[in-house]
Structures are given as C-alpha cells and as structure tokens.
Design a protein around this motif. Sequence first.
Motif, short mmCIF file in Angstrom:
data_model
loop_
_atom_site.label_atom_id
_atom_site.label_comp_id
_atom_site.label_asym_id
_atom_site.label_seq_id
_atom_site.Cartn_x
_atom_site.Cartn_y
_atom_site.Cartn_z
N ILE A 13 0.85 -1.21 0.00
CA ILE A 13 0.00 0.00 0.00
C ILE A 13 0.87 1.24 0.00
N MET A 14 1.89 1.22 0.85
CA MET A 14 2.70 2.43 1.00
C MET A 14 3.56 2.68 -0.22
N ILE A 15 4.02 1.62 -0.85
CA ILE A 15 4.93 1.86 -1.98
C ILE A 15 4.15 2.34 -3.19
N THR A 16 2.87 1.98 -3.26
CA THR A 16 2.10 2.46 -4.39
C THR A 16 1.42 3.78 -4.06
N ARG A 17 0.66 3.80 -2.97
CA ARG A 17 -0.05 5.02 -2.61
C ARG A 17 -0.46 4.86 -1.16
N ALA A 18 -0.28 5.90 -0.39
CA ALA A 18 -0.63 5.79 1.02
C ALA A 18 -1.21 7.11 1.49
N PRO A 19 -2.45 7.38 1.15
CA PRO A 19 -3.02 8.65 1.57
C PRO A 19 -3.29 8.67 3.07
#
Lengths: 200, 331, 394, 188
Positions: D81-87
């Motif tokens: 999640i964090m490496i792709t997108r982590a709003p």
Amino acid sequence: MTASPSENSVSEAAAALDEFADRVAGAVGGRAEVSHGTVKVRVASSAWKEALTVTSGDLGLVFLSWLSAIDWTNEVAVGDEPDEPVEERYELLCAVSNLSDGNLAIISTDLDHDSPSIASVADVYPGANWHEREAAEMFGIDFVGHPDLTKLYLPDSFEGHPLRKDFPLLSREVKPWPGKVDVEDMPENGSSPSTENPGA
Amino acid sequence: MSLELTFWWLLAIKLAVAAAVVPVIGMVIGYAEMKLSAHMQSRVGPYFAGGRFGWAQLIADGVKFIQKEDIIPEKADRPVFKWAPALVMLGTMALLVIVPLHPSSRYGIVRDLEVGIFYALAISSVSTIGVLMAGWSSANKYSMIGGLRAAGQLIAYELPLVLATVGVVIQAGTMSMQGIVSAQVAQGWPFALTQFIGFAIFMIATLAELTRLPFDMPIAESELVMGYVTEYSGFRFLFFFLAEFANMFSMSVIAATLFLGGYGLWGINPETLLSPIILFAKVGVLVFLMIWLRWTLPRLREDQLQTLAWKWLIPISILNIIVTAVLKVVI
Amino acid sequence: MEGTFAHHLSEAAVSVELETEGMTLNIGPQHPSTHGVLRLIATVDGERATNVRPVIGYMHRGYEKLSEVRTYPQIITIINRIDWVSGFANEVPFVVAAERLMGVEAPPRAQWIRLVLTEMARISSHLVFMASYPLELGAATPLFFALRERERVLDLLESVTGGRFHPNFNRIGGVKPVYAAGPTTKKAGMDIPSGFLAETRDAMTKVLATCEEIENLVAGNEVFLARTKNVGVLPVDVGASYGVSGPNLRASGAGFDLRTVSDYLPYAEFDFDVPVGRNGDCWDRWWVRLEEIRQSARIITQAIDGLPSSPLQAKVPRIIKVPAGETYVRAENPKGEMGYHLVSLGGLGPYRLKIRSASFSNLSILPWILEEALVPDFIAIMGSLDFVLGDVDR
Amino acid sequence: MTFSDWIAEPVNWAFLAMAIPMVVAALRVVTSRNVVHAALFLVLALAASAGLFILLSAEFVAWVLVLVYIGAVVVLFLFGIMITRAPIGRETNLSHDTRWPAAAAALGVFAVTFWLINGVTQQIGGFGDPLPAVGRATPTGILGEGFINRYLIPFEAVGFVLLAALIGGITLARKDLTPAEEEEGARV
C-alpha cells in the motif's frame, strides 16, 4: 588595455601567451588583447556561439571556467563612475581553458545596452547553463535558446537585475557605508581628508 | 477446567518486572554506547551528570525527554502516530518474557514456552508493524521512505534469522529456550562451535533487524534525516530510543542462549546465582560487538542489503540446515 | 492523491507490471547532508531518481555587488567568507590580481607564507571532507580522527593570522605584519610567531600519521568500497564542459593542477606530485583528496625548511588605488579553481569583480550525475563532490 | 451451564477481552475509510485470534499466526500500500462494487462453520461446555511428527503447490528486460 611592449618581451612565457592569444583570435575570428597575463579575445556578438563552438572543439579549450558580464555605463547608482566616458554596453565574457598547460582565454563580446540578447551556449558548454541563468538574472541578458532561463539565486518575485550599475544598494541609501573612515588620507600625505565614499 | 487465578497474578507481576527491565536495560546499554563510542573516537563522552563518569547521563536524558512537548504534526494520522511507539515497545518487551536467566523455571524466566524461540521470532515482527505505522502516519516523506526501507529490510532478514536458528533447534531437539540451554549445559560446549555459520548469519541478521549500522538505512541520518522517527519528539521518541537499546539486549540474549550456552559456562554449576551474571557477561560481549561495528562501519546501500540477504545469507543458511539435519541423522 | 483503492486494484490486475507511484522528494534546504542550505527537488520512482533539480541561492550574499562598493582592503575581509572552510585560500588570488594590476610583487617571504597558509587551508578543507564524507555514508568515527587533526592545523593558522576561519591576513603587496613576540612589543620584529616552524613540522608529521590512520580505517573497509566504487562516475570531458575542477576533475583522470601551470604562488620551487584518479567515481574523489593532504604536508615541510627572509610587505601606497586594467587570476583552491576577474577603472574599489568559485561549477554537475541514481547514492555522490554552499552562492 | 456460571470463570474474561476487540476490529477492517487503517485493524483482529488460539492451548498455531500473518502478510500488505499510494485521511470511495455478494458469502461461511462446530460440540456435550482438549497443550513435537509421518504426502503436496505458485508469481511479475536494460540491471 593591452600590455606594454616591454612587458611582452620580458620573458618567454609572455611570448607564449601572445602566441596563444593570436592562435585563439585567429581561430575564432576575433581581436586578441593580452592584459596582465590574461588573454581576451573580442568577437562580434553574432559570432559568439560559433566562436565558443570552435574553442570547445578544435582549439581544445574544453574546460569552461566561467561566464559572466560587465555593465559598462556612465551612470552608476553605486561604486565609482568611470572617469572617462565609456561606450554604454554589456560586455559578455566567457573564460575557457584547456586541461594541459592551463592557458585560458576569455572570449568577449559586446551586447546592446537597451535590450541585451545573445544566443545561448548551454549546448556547447553544458556548464554554461547555470552561468547564463546567473547572468540573466543579474544583468537581464536574454539568452536565446537556453533550456530553462529561470532565476538561479533570487526569489521568483524579485524584480530588477542586481549587478546592473543602476541597481541601487538600498541598505547603503538607508545607512551610508561607514567605511570611508578607512580610506581617509593620512596627515603626512599632506592632502585633505578624503570625503570620497566608494559605497554611497 | 480453568486456570488458577494465582497464575494470572504471578504472570502479571512477572510481566511488570519485565516491563520495568526495559528502561533500565535501555539506559545501561545507551550509556555503554555513548561511553564506548566516545573512547573509540578519542573523546570522553558523558562525564558530568551524576558526578563520576557521567553515569546519570541517560537518566538526565530521560527526564529531558519526558519534559519535552509532545509534538504531533498537523497532517499526521493521530491515532496511528500515537500508537506506533507503543507497538514498537510492545514487541521489545514481549521478547524479554522468555529469557532464561537460571535453570530454575520458577525464578529464572517469566514463562518458559515450549515453542520459545519460535515465539521470539514471531513477536519480534510486531515491531515491524510499529515502524511501518510510524513511517506512514508521520505525513513526512523521509519517514515514509524510512518506514518502507525498514519493512523491506525486516522482511528480508526475518528469513535468515529464522533459518539460522533452525540448525540449533535441530541439534537441541527442542524449541524451548530453557531446553536449548540445558542441552548445551549437558553436552558441555555451546552450539556456536558446531553452528558457527548459523551464529554468524544470526548476528548479521540481528544487526539488520535492529536497523543498526551497517544496516541502518531506515534511520540513515545523512539521507533520511531520522527516517521513521523524524517527526517524533519527547516521550514518544524516548520509546523508540529505549526500544532500540532494549532490543539490542533481547536479541543478544537470544543469540547468547542459542549459540553461546546461555547461563551455562564450562566448570561452573548452573544452579548457583552466578548464572544470570554469566549470561549478562555473554550478552555484554555481543552488545559490545554491535557497538564496535556501529562506530566502525559505514552504511550499506538498500540494494546491497537485499542482495546480501537473498543471494548470500538465505542460501547459506538453508545449506546449513541441510548439513545439520543430515549430520544429526548420521551421527 | 485522487482515485480509489478499488480502482487501483483493478488497474493493477490488468497491467502486468506493478506501477509504483513517482514521488517528489524535497531534500533540503535544511537537511543533514547539504553542507549548508541546498535544496534538491528530486523526482524519485521508488528509490531511483528520474529527475533532480538543485535549487541554490539560499546563501546568496551578493559579494560581487558588495565588492563594487568597497575598497580593495575591505574586500579581503568579505571574500574569505566565500568558502569558509578554506578562508585563507580565497584571499590569495584576489590580492594577486590586485598586485598584478598595480605592478607590485609581494616579497618572497610573504609569498612563501601565503603558500604555507594556503596549503594549510587545503589540509583543513580536505580534512573536513575526510570527516564528513564517511559520516554521510554512516561511519561516524573517522570524523573525530580528521577533525582532531584539523584542529591542529587551525591552531597553527590562528597562531599566525589570529583567525581560524576568516584569517583576513593577506594584504595587497604582502601579508599582514604579525608581531613575533606579542602585540606589546611591537618593535621586536614583525614576523610569524616564534616556534611556528617547529610546531608546523611537528603537526605535519601528525597529519601524515592521521592520514595513515584514516586510510586504514576507511580505505580497507568493504562497505565503504561497496558504497563508493563505480558510484557517480564522472568522465573528464563531461566534467570539464561543466567546469568541474580541482580534486573532482583530477579524480576523473585529468592531471590538471593550477599549482603546476600557474604562477600565482611560487609552487614551481617545490617538489610535489599531483594525484590523479582513474575512474572518476566517488572512491577516486576520496582518494585524491587524501593524497592531496599528504602532498600539501610535503609542500609545507619543504617551505618551512627553506623559508626565505625578506620583509613581509612590498612598498605600496597608504591608500590603495589600483590602476585601470583588467585581469583574471585563478588559483588551485581546495575545492577547485577559484578566480577573480578584476576590472578596475583606477578607483578605490573595483568596477567589477567576477568571482569564479569552484563549488558553483562543481555543483552544476548534479543534475547530470544524479540522474538515474539511487537516493542513498545521492548522498554518496553529493558528498564526494565536496562543495560548500557559501562557495556556490557567493 | 448458565451465563453467570460462564462469566465467573476468569478464562472466559480473557476470552471476552480478546473476542470483543477481535469482532470490532474485523468489522472495522471492512468499514474503515482508510486502507492503512483497515490493514492495521486486520493486525488487531489477527492478534486477537492468536490470543484465542493460546486460550485453546494451541500455542504453536498462535505463533504461526503471528509470524506468518502479522509478521509477513500484513507487513507485505502495508508495504505494498505504501509503496504504491498511502493517503493519510479518509477516502471517499473505498467500497468495492461486489461488497454485498461478498458479505453474503462471508455470512454463509460463518453459518456453515457455526453449524459444523455446533454439531461437534453437541456430540461432545452441551454448547458452552469446555472442549476436552482445552487446557492441555498440543505438544509441538507431536504436530511435527504428524507432518512427517501420517500427513507427509499432503504436507509435501501443499509444499509443491506453494512452490509452483511462487514460481508462477515470479514469472507473472517479472518484466521481460530488453538487452540494454539487462545490462543496466547488471551494472547496478
């Protein structure tokens, strides 16, 4: 500002420098001046980029030392005014050198004082990119063909070109530079204390 | 059929003691690190607080941290940000539960688990979640990259860590920490003699799990400011700070137990009160080694770290397991 | 960040390749390893940079403009703040430029003292690099070894000039007269402090020993090698076209040292080598600087053995007015080529003073050299270029 | 066994202390407005279920749950999640279109499981009576021996399937490199 003939004949080094100056001037089609060990070759502003292409190529002056400008003007806001009137212009200088014997040539050209503009040499000497940005923001010179002629040092909202001679140093206007005390003539010189203030 | 109430009380007390041990251990090792690094670098290190040798430096630091304002960035995800240090601390404390100090299971250990070493490896991964939470919730790109690096690193080094212990488990025939120690006491020599490959891999992986140099990329001051702890201050920072040192202790204890014979020492009756001292001496050696390495080596790069784990440590440790298993059956 | 997780999941399902989101990483202006206030706007994909844009100017002090409103002696006090880790070396090319226009030459003893102190500035600057570079790669200990030695050198500089960072010691026509026996006995003779030569000789021995120590500690370290070998390779031609100079260019294989081809100081009378690297990677840049410390110590030892005796000042007017003319004097400073293009109209101050600083050009290579680099290598590469932001922004 | 009897047992307090957060966390996993929060609630639910296994004296299973699911699977989730997108903050549209069928399927699984377990417990004793195994730990050794004696073939089969899945995963995820890129990769 050519060196005196006697100085030229003093040593072999000076002769070699002259020879170097002539070689550069011949190759770029300019006029050579040797002053105090510094070679300067004046070219026409239309031949600027071509001249630097030659220096970086055939002449082997591959090392870009610096690129900057001088604002020649008779009306100055700070510093000394020229004693004798000068031709109002921007002089653009580019110092290039080889990496073997350290011979350095300053290629110089004159730009119109009202709307200075010249071809960018950022693709000839990549390092000129930043130097041209600096000259653009400090002198307001337009480098045609420069990939990114944005401000280098100053905030984007800054107006004016600080190294132009008509750009005042505001702090000096608010509070005059007290440095004139340092340059007072000594009494034994017999002259009256100087009131000249280079920083007013 | 129910468990005795007294069992729960006893467990609670033991856990409280284990919890109290964390700050103390953290301070002792923190002080040792300050002092040792100073002497390695032609400095004196702490010398003022407490009068002699600056022994109270870490206490003074602790008081300072507690007094400091607890700053939470405005864009941070507050609950996650607040809980992350607690989770990191939890993982650290839980590790101390199974440390065998003495052959008597009544005094020497909070709880001797049958799956002891397995528990240790499992629970140590809880800290990873805490680190990821800290990295994500800080709303800071350095923290985020730090958290990601930490996660990638911990995933990569969890495997060699687990695999390195398998050799010991095969030799000892048990996963209980007490059992592993008694197996070494019984045979008279530590497993490090036969499992030296496992020991080396375990120590390297431990350094990576602890994110200490040369594997401190998640913190990497010169690159990521302070990595996932960039935005932490005051008490919450203290949690990370203590957890790092307490973790050094607990990982060293596990290493000492698995490979160096725990509280056992040749020629000394393990039933005496010397046992915990022997264990702490061994731990001290390992901790010193870690401190020494930290102040000597530069930091590896992230890809070099992953290469080391996947291309070297894991294959070697698998080979080690195979050889150990074959020898166990043959001999 | 728009879009939804579910949407993203379905996207990931159709595209075989996992798309990682590009991120803009702002390094600086306040960052532990920017040597001042430099800002890098890096677009990174994972940990690999796709585009790096340095933003400078946070330390811009406008020295070129300030020089136009100052007298020549006053300028010396500000230009040693350009590259503050080698303040003394900044002063020399400027006074030489002014001397050339005036037709004055500093007496031999003054020139030799300038040379000794310049080399000391070089040692102290390179020792800062020796200290900070391993620190940037994570090793803290070499810092203390190097800074301990630097302290020795700075003490020597201070004993002569009175300043550790900003010596303000050069005068047009020589160096500032210092009082050998302390300021109370002015008549005792104006010279470098007594005992300076002996202490310098002693200090140089210790500096050489520390070089050995640092080499043992750092150069034999596998991790250091892994982080620096073949990282940030800079070919000579690219470096030259960007104006990269000094140790950075020599590390790439160019044996170009202004000390050997220029006569701003009497280097021709000394015996020293110019260390040249082979690959132009971070390792070579580190090694070249370490060798340069050794060579500088060698030069200093020779200089103090044969220090000529002469006055410290040539005869110059009380009020310095530089005749009209222009010249460019460049010097081999610790960071690279530093030069002053001095244009005088005959007044008390220059009409125009272009300051060519080494770090400015050395830093301008960053967008080229950091492209496709990994974020951890950023620091390794930036650190190996050894710039000082005061020298960049001026 | 009445409810008051049941609640008098301390072990059942422990059960409640884990089961209630587990249910709440499980609900929040699917209702949370933030992906990372959902993943973290998943951690809580898994931790609580590990606690339940400990109550059942299935220590080994509990720690396997922690090691594999918390230590590896959720960490990988978070990592991904964090490496792709982590709003940070709420996201407006996290719900998947098929959430109602999914809920129905989940309920169905729950019903079947409940029915099965209830059937087993009815045979052993009344609902709520302790299972015979509770309180006696299953020795890990016996589990291990089971794996390589009685259940060797299923064990090996599962291992083989996982290996195939692993290789398949790598093949799918691997981007075919051009020769130039391969050189690049080799250089790095």
